[in-house]
Design an enzyme around this catalytic site. Structure first.
Site, PDB file in Angstrom:
ATOM      1  N   ASP A  50       0.797  -1.281   0.168  1.00 11.71           N
ATOM      2  CA  ASP A  50       0.241   0.230  -0.040  1.00 11.71           C
ATOM      3  C   ASP A  50       0.455   1.130   0.061  1.00 11.71           C
ATOM      4  O   ASP A  50       2.522   0.314  -0.453  1.00 11.71           O
ATOM      5  CB  ASP A  50      -0.280  -0.244   1.514  1.00 11.71           C
ATOM      6  CG  ASP A  50      -2.402   0.540   0.541  1.00 11.71           C
ATOM      7  OD1 ASP A  50      -1.799   1.770   0.582  1.00 11.71           O
ATOM      8  OD2 ASP A  50      -3.074  -0.063   0.753  1.00 11.71           O
ATOM      9  N   HIS A  83      -3.387   6.074   3.306  1.00  9.78           N
ATOM     10  CA  HIS A  83      -4.266   4.573   2.873  1.00  9.78           C
ATOM     11  C   HIS A  83      -4.228   3.944   4.044  1.00  9.78           C
ATOM     12  O   HIS A  83      -4.678   2.813   4.469  1.00  9.78           O
ATOM     13  CB  HIS A  83      -4.879   4.677   1.596  1.00  9.78           C
ATOM     14  CG  HIS A  83      -5.418   3.360   1.343  1.00  9.78           C
ATOM     15  ND1 HIS A  83      -4.961   1.923   1.030  1.00  9.78           N
ATOM     16  CD2 HIS A  83      -6.678   3.440   1.364  1.00  9.78           C
ATOM     17  CE1 HIS A  83      -6.198   1.736  -0.151  1.00  9.78           C
ATOM     18  NE2 HIS A  83      -7.193   2.449   0.278  1.00  9.78           N
ATOM     19  N   ASN A 176     -15.219   0.282  -6.541  1.00  2.05           N
ATOM     20  CA  ASN A 176     -15.968   0.850  -5.751  1.00  2.05           C
ATOM     21  C   ASN A 176     -16.708   1.580  -7.013  1.00  2.05           C
ATOM     22  O   ASN A 176     -16.915   2.802  -6.459  1.00  2.05           O
ATOM     23  CB  ASN A 176     -15.478   1.666  -4.593  1.00  2.05           C
ATOM     24  CG  ASN A 176     -14.834   0.767  -3.713  1.00  2.05           C
ATOM     25  OD1 ASN A 176     -15.180   0.235  -3.468  1.00  2.05           O
ATOM     26  ND2 ASN A 176     -13.652   1.407  -2.886  1.00  2.05           N
ATOM     27  N   SER A 238     -11.946  -1.182   0.144  1.00  2.00           N
ATOM     28  CA  SER A 238     -10.411  -1.193   0.453  1.00  2.00           C
ATOM     29  C   SER A 238     -10.448  -1.919   1.847  1.00  2.00           C
ATOM     30  O   SER A 238      -9.547  -3.008   2.652  1.00  2.00           O
ATOM     31  CB  SER A 238      -9.709  -0.448   0.899  1.00  2.00           C
ATOM     32  OG  SER A 238      -8.703   0.497  -0.414  1.00  2.00           O
TER      33      SER A 238
END
Length: 433
Positions: A50, A83, A176, A238
């Site tokens: 990430d 994130h 998404n 996520s």
């Protein structure tokens, strides 16, 4: 490089750490206190591929391993995007304060987090990151990004195949934008995760198609190093992926003798369509159901084959995803025997032959172009440029965290469970998990 927008669409700051704990509704739904008496993920390393993980956050101190930065910035513990830190907190946060009662508690609070800092748009970086995570001993890898160019034949697909060859569970968000499941979640053998809300209903922004399981993905409390309080609430697959990675860590700790495929077998066969009447597995929205840690840890589920129930194929010759294979571990085994004369044929209705690489590449290109044209990843709805962080506006109708958590719970199964070997034809024996 940032990994926020496409798979973490909305966020808002949270006033205080104790409000965060109160509002961690997935812990209530999963009856986490009971789950933690069985497993807390001890001895398991989960790689978070990430934007990096801020190891200085109070809910993550002592949990984060050295890791590596593949972006050239040099520090995997620096997360200007936030994130990766958010995902790490959902997986392995331990809270803080008196009896660790404040802040984010991850679902696998004793699992170690390996930060692997990558650029999701640069396939070479996250592919190298996956290989690094495997070589560092990670047995679960969380990939909370999509539309990354990891189509069959790419370096990303090859890295995922490398991880699978080394007995690693790979978990990825589906996306998404209400479209179809994106890569790398669409690659063979990857656990593709969609989202559900507090009522355990499908979250309409989740991508659909070849979904493996679903998990909480709406109004998730998480650590956010970019807010004054250090916390935020967000929606996205996520977070759903992070919850499933945590469940995989709980299972790998409890069942160290099981292969990655057998861990996925437990994950899939203990899932349920709770609060979702009329669903049959595999469902395009929820896959084989909502992942349930308590049931995955305690149900009497045969080990099954070492390869597990998900279809696998060479990364250079197939575009099939993490749908169940037609082997003995398939939850729809009886139907498949009618539909196929070979246990190696994938459980994808209407496919009479393997799909070649060119088809996968064309699909990926078309998908990418479509997203750029409708606000999906790559244009507005995609992951924002480096430094933009979370979108500043909360979702429409957003309310601040309440002082007490919602408690949707699980309903009592109606009537007697039928004597059927297929776990998806039954309600679970343990509710609230």
């Amino acid at each position: 490089m940032a990994l926020t927008g496409a798979l973490l669409l909305t966020s808002a700051p949270v006033a205080s750490a104790d409000q965060v704990r109160d509002a961690q509704w997935p812990l209530t739904v999963y009856n986490a206190e009971k789950v933690w008496k069985i497993s807390q993920g001890a001895g398991v390393t989960v790689a978070v591929v990430d934007s990096g993980v801020d190891s200085s956050q109070p809910d993550l101190t002592g949990q984060v391993l050295p890791g590596k930065d593949f972006t050239g910035a040099g520090d995997p513990h620096k997360d200007t995007d936030g994130h990766g830190t958010a995902m790490a907190s959902i997986i392995g946060g331990h809270g803080h304060g008196v009896n660790d009662s404040a802040g984010v508690m991850g679902l696998a609070p004793k699992a170690k987090i390996l930060p692997v800092k990558v650029s999701y748009k640069n396939t070479a970086t996250w592919a190298a990151g996956i290989r690094y995570a495997v070589d560092q001993g990670a047995s679960v890898i969380n990939l909370s990004f999509g539309d990354s160019g990891g189509y069959p034949g790419s370096k990303g697909a090859e890295a995922i195949a490398y991880a699978q060859e080394h007995d690693v569970v790979l978990v990825s968000a589906t996306g998404n934008d209400s479209g179809t499941v994106t890569y790398p979640a669409a690659l063979p053998g990857v656990v593709a995760v969609s989202g559900v809300d507090k009522d355990l209903s499908f979250w309409s922004d989740s991508n659909t198609g070849k979904v493996t399981v679903a998990a909480p993905g709406v109004e998730l409390a998480q650590v956010d190093p970019n807010t004054k309080s250090g916390y935020s609430v967000a929606n996205g697959t996520s977070g759903a992926s992070a919850y499933v990675s945590a469940i995989a860590a709980l299972l790998r700790s409890k069942y160290p003798d099981l292969t990655a495929g057998q861990i996925i077998n437990r994950l899939v066969k203990s899932a349920s369509f709770l609060n979702n009447k009329g669903k049959t597995a595999p469902d395009k929205e929820l896959g084989y159901g909502i992942a349930r840690p308590g049931s995955a840890l305690t149900m009497n589920i045969p080990k099954g084959s070492k390869e597990g129930p998900l279809a696998k194929a060479s990364p250079s010759t197939s575009t099939e995803s993490g749908a169940a294979s037609a082997g003995n571990d398939n939850p729809s085994q009886a139907k498949e025997k009618k539909d196929s004369s070979s246990g190696g044929i994938l459980l994808i209705a209407g496919i009479a032959a393997a799909v070649v690489v060119i088809g996968g590449i064309v699909f990926a290109v078309i998908r990418s172009r479509r997203n750029r044209g409708n606000g999906g990843p790559g244009d507005g709805g995609g992951i924002p440029p480096h430094g933009t962080g979370y979108p500043p506006q909360p979702p429409t109708g957003y309310q601040p965290y309440p002082n007490t958590p919602p408690n949707p719970g699980y309903p009592t199964p109606p009537g007697q469970s039928p004597p059927h070997p297929n776990p998806y034809a039954q309600q679970p024996p343990h509710q609230g998990q």
